[in-house]
Design a protein around this motif. Sequence first.
Motif, PDB file in Angstrom:
ATOM      1  N   ALA A  71       0.780  -1.212  -0.090  1.00  0.00           N
ATOM      2  CA  ALA A  71       0.091  -0.008  -0.070  1.00  0.00           C
ATOM      3  C   ALA A  71       0.812   1.280  -0.182  1.00  0.00           C
ATOM      4  CB  ALA A  71      -0.771  -0.092   1.169  1.00  0.00           C
ATOM      5  N   ALA A  72       1.955   1.321   0.760  1.00  0.00           N
ATOM      6  CA  ALA A  72       2.924   2.419   0.696  1.00  0.00           C
ATOM      7  C   ALA A  72       3.480   2.717  -0.562  1.00  0.00           C
ATOM      8  CB  ALA A  72       3.689   2.317   1.928  1.00  0.00           C
ATOM      9  N   GLY A  73       4.018   1.531  -1.195  1.00  0.00           N
ATOM     10  CA  GLY A  73       4.682   1.557  -2.520  1.00  0.00           C
ATOM     11  C   GLY A  73       6.148   1.438  -2.253  1.00  0.00           C
ATOM     12  N   VAL A  74       6.874   1.351  -3.290  1.00  0.00           N
ATOM     13  CA  VAL A  74       8.155   0.698  -3.486  1.00  0.00           C
ATOM     14  C   VAL A  74       9.107   1.844  -4.121  1.00  0.00           C
ATOM     15  CG1 VAL A  74       7.749  -1.548  -3.416  1.00  0.00           C
ATOM     16  CG2 VAL A  74       7.818  -0.629  -5.538  1.00  0.00           C
ATOM     17  N   VAL A  75      10.282   1.843  -4.024  1.00  0.00           N
ATOM     18  CA  VAL A  75      11.227   2.946  -4.516  1.00  0.00           C
ATOM     19  C   VAL A  75      12.462   1.926  -4.644  1.00  0.00           C
ATOM     20  CG1 VAL A  75      12.680   3.634  -2.438  1.00  0.00           C
ATOM     21  CG2 VAL A  75      12.496   4.904  -4.290  1.00  0.00           C
ATOM     22  N   ALA A  76      13.109   2.361  -6.000  1.00  0.00           N
ATOM     23  CA  ALA A  76      14.515   1.862  -6.445  1.00  0.00           C
ATOM     24  C   ALA A  76      15.288   2.804  -7.089  1.00  0.00           C
ATOM     25  CB  ALA A  76      14.053   0.664  -7.507  1.00  0.00           C
ATOM     26  N   VAL A  77      16.606   2.359  -6.943  1.00  0.00           N
ATOM     27  CA  VAL A  77      17.605   3.325  -7.762  1.00  0.00           C
ATOM     28  C   VAL A  77      18.203   2.406  -8.973  1.00  0.00           C
ATOM     29  CG1 VAL A  77      19.360   2.732  -6.361  1.00  0.00           C
ATOM     30  CG2 VAL A  77      19.675   4.691  -7.657  1.00  0.00           C
ATOM     31  N   SER A  78      18.390   2.979  -9.838  1.00  0.00           N
ATOM     32  CA  SER A  78      18.942   2.515 -11.233  1.00  0.00           C
ATOM     33  C   SER A  78      19.360   2.934 -12.304  1.00  0.00           C
ATOM     34  CB  SER A  78      17.553   1.736 -11.848  1.00  0.00           C
ATOM     35  OG  SER A  78      17.767   1.218 -13.117  1.00  0.00           O
ATOM     36  N   GLY A  79      20.404   2.607 -12.878  1.00  0.00           N
ATOM     37  CA  GLY A  79      21.121   2.803 -14.106  1.00  0.00           C
ATOM     38  C   GLY A  79      20.309   2.551 -15.072  1.00  0.00           C
ATOM     39  N   GLY A  80      19.290   1.869 -15.098  1.00  0.00           N
ATOM     40  CA  GLY A  80      18.403   1.537 -16.461  1.00  0.00           C
ATOM     41  C   GLY A  80      17.632   0.244 -16.245  1.00  0.00           C
ATOM     42  N   ASN A  81      18.412  -0.791 -16.215  1.00  0.00           N
ATOM     43  CA  ASN A  81      17.404  -2.073 -16.293  1.00  0.00           C
ATOM     44  C   ASN A  81      16.636  -2.361 -15.030  1.00  0.00           C
ATOM     45  OD1 ASN A  81      18.123  -2.475 -18.998  1.00  0.00           O
ATOM     46  ND2 ASN A  81      20.066  -3.844 -18.501  1.00  0.00           N
ATOM     47  N   HIS A  82      17.292  -2.145 -13.759  1.00  0.00           N
ATOM     48  CA  HIS A  82      16.607  -2.398 -12.507  1.00  0.00           C
ATOM     49  C   HIS A  82      15.231  -1.777 -12.449  1.00  0.00           C
ATOM     50  CE1 HIS A  82      15.759  -3.449  -8.369  1.00  0.00           C
ATOM     51  NE2 HIS A  82      15.892  -2.223  -8.147  1.00  0.00           N
ATOM     52  N   GLY A  83      15.313  -0.220 -12.781  1.00  0.00           N
ATOM     53  CA  GLY A  83      14.117   0.577 -12.896  1.00  0.00           C
ATOM     54  C   GLY A  83      13.080   0.164 -13.905  1.00  0.00           C
ATOM     55  N   ILE A  84      13.444  -0.079 -15.087  1.00  0.00           N
ATOM     56  CA  ILE A  84      12.581  -0.649 -15.991  1.00  0.00           C
ATOM     57  C   ILE A  84      11.902  -1.976 -15.327  1.00  0.00           C
ATOM     58  CG2 ILE A  84      12.283  -1.890 -18.450  1.00  0.00           C
ATOM     59  CD1 ILE A  84      14.820  -0.184 -19.155  1.00  0.00           C
ATOM     60  N   ALA A  85      12.604  -2.940 -15.043  1.00  0.00           N
ATOM     61  CA  ALA A  85      12.203  -4.191 -14.462  1.00  0.00           C
ATOM     62  C   ALA A  85      11.099  -3.998 -13.224  1.00  0.00           C
ATOM     63  CB  ALA A  85      13.260  -5.053 -13.748  1.00  0.00           C
ATOM     64  N   LEU A  86      11.468  -3.123 -12.313  1.00  0.00           N
ATOM     65  CA  LEU A  86      10.506  -2.935 -11.278  1.00  0.00           C
ATOM     66  C   LEU A  86       9.236  -2.264 -11.344  1.00  0.00           C
ATOM     67  CD1 LEU A  86      10.628  -2.978  -7.945  1.00  0.00           C
ATOM     68  CD2 LEU A  86      11.171  -0.354  -8.143  1.00  0.00           C
ATOM     69  N   ALA A  87       9.577  -1.046 -12.313  1.00  0.00           N
ATOM     70  CA  ALA A  87       8.363  -0.465 -12.683  1.00  0.00           C
ATOM     71  C   ALA A  87       7.300  -1.395 -13.545  1.00  0.00           C
ATOM     72  CB  ALA A  87       8.697   0.781 -13.604  1.00  0.00           C
ATOM     73  N   HIS A  88       7.936  -2.044 -14.289  1.00  0.00           N
ATOM     74  CA  HIS A  88       7.094  -3.121 -15.141  1.00  0.00           C
ATOM     75  C   HIS A  88       6.176  -4.104 -14.015  1.00  0.00           C
ATOM     76  CE1 HIS A  88       5.870  -5.299 -18.787  1.00  0.00           C
ATOM     77  NE2 HIS A  88       5.933  -6.140 -17.953  1.00  0.00           N
ATOM     78  N   MET A  89       7.002  -4.742 -13.372  1.00  0.00           N
ATOM     79  CA  MET A  89       6.744  -5.699 -12.389  1.00  0.00           C
ATOM     80  C   MET A  89       5.632  -5.187 -11.177  1.00  0.00           C
ATOM     81  SD  MET A  89       7.844  -8.127 -14.443  1.00  0.00           S
ATOM     82  CE  MET A  89       7.339  -9.462 -13.678  1.00  0.00           C
ATOM     83  N   ALA A  90       6.053  -4.091 -10.872  1.00  0.00           N
ATOM     84  CA  ALA A  90       5.181  -3.681  -9.809  1.00  0.00           C
ATOM     85  C   ALA A  90       3.950  -3.241 -10.498  1.00  0.00           C
ATOM     86  CB  ALA A  90       5.884  -2.185  -9.220  1.00  0.00           C
ATOM     87  N   ALA A  91       3.643  -2.478 -11.706  1.00  0.00           N
ATOM     88  CA  ALA A  91       2.656  -2.314 -12.354  1.00  0.00           C
ATOM     89  C   ALA A  91       1.814  -3.646 -12.482  1.00  0.00           C
ATOM     90  CB  ALA A  91       2.767  -1.403 -13.666  1.00  0.00           C
ATOM     91  N   ALA A  92       2.428  -4.476 -12.865  1.00  0.00           N
ATOM     92  CA  ALA A  92       1.627  -6.009 -13.240  1.00  0.00           C
ATOM     93  C   ALA A  92       1.196  -6.516 -11.793  1.00  0.00           C
ATOM     94  CB  ALA A  92       2.537  -7.056 -13.735  1.00  0.00           C
ATOM     95  N   LEU A  93       1.645  -6.168 -10.541  1.00  0.00           N
ATOM     96  CA  LEU A  93       1.073  -6.679  -9.366  1.00  0.00           C
ATOM     97  C   LEU A  93       0.451  -5.505  -8.505  1.00  0.00           C
ATOM     98  CD1 LEU A  93       4.422  -8.355  -8.111  1.00  0.00           C
ATOM     99  CD2 LEU A  93       2.329  -9.561  -8.877  1.00  0.00           C
ATOM    100  N   HIS A  94       0.106  -4.334  -9.241  1.00  0.00           N
ATOM    101  CA  HIS A  94      -0.714  -3.140  -9.029  1.00  0.00           C
ATOM    102  C   HIS A  94       0.010  -2.541  -7.638  1.00  0.00           C
ATOM    103  CE1 HIS A  94      -3.675  -4.701 -11.837  1.00  0.00           C
ATOM    104  NE2 HIS A  94      -3.675  -5.852 -10.969  1.00  0.00           N
TER     105      HIS A  94
END
Length: 321
Positions: A71-94
């Motif tokens: 409910a609070a949400g997640v945060v990540a730091v990324s040079g590119g791929n980790h951020g893409i992956a987290l954003a995509h997978m987090a969206a899929a899991l709402h």
Amino acid sequence: MGVLIGISDIREAAERIGGHVVRTPTIHSPGLSEFLGTPVTTKLELLQRTGSFKARGATAKLLTLTDAERAAGVVAVSGGNHGIALAHMAAALHIKATVVMSRTAPRRAADLVEETGASLRLTDGMAEAFALTERLRAEGLTLVHPFDDALVIAGQGTVGLEFAEDAAELTDIVVSIGGGGLIAGVAVAFKALRPDVRVWGVETEGATTMAEALAAGGPVTVDLSSIVTTLSPPAVSQLTYDHVSALVEDILVVSDAEAVRGVLDLAEHAKVWAEPAAGCLLPAARQVVERVGDGARLGLVVCGGNATTADIMEWARRFDL
């Protein structure tokens, strides 16, 4: 030395993420075998969801969150791929995600993050990106660290689990290093399942965080200058350092130009479009063959393919390739 993850942790991660990620192909490459003069098997992790192995670790972490953390949400730091992956997978899991990136990151990576609906925060450099991420974590967001997390490392280790299970005879595995999460997990898997296989890490000049950590006896902050932003954290973590120092044969360092040349060689000889973080494998593989001699049978973890044609052509012109 801290406690290392084990093969049981990786198997648990594999079971957890199995319905969410791809079991990517492990294939013998006739073209690379001829090019390098020795048998080569590739693990094509650039065919993973979001274009890199990072989807594995991000998913492994996201699926362990409590209801309050989701409910609070997640945060990540990324040079590119980790951020893409987290954003995509987090969206899929709402799950609401915030991704912090340096303005030096590829524009395509930032665009892909924003397309998922995640909040994108840009900083002037990676050190500033890590600092902002810590502030957001203090405000209540759950950190999904790109490498300093045992759950994430176990998720990345599923690459090694599949590779060890699916490949024919191998003597040496070559893995790119950014923060060290991928090589840590892959090394744990191979040392458990194929203990005689040597694991080698690769870094680019200007992003030698693990090589300098090993020389210093622990993580140190490095001044970054490599174009390969996906391999450019300001420092590795104690956790990844402990795994690499215990399980990895050596760290090989190649130039940015060699990494970009490797992208072109992968396209020509392996028929895959990779990014420089994977292109650096080929010059490093030549170093491995020189060091181990006849009888080498190489495995290459082709970690990602999130580079545009324009990116590669610009770098090729810069290095007169």
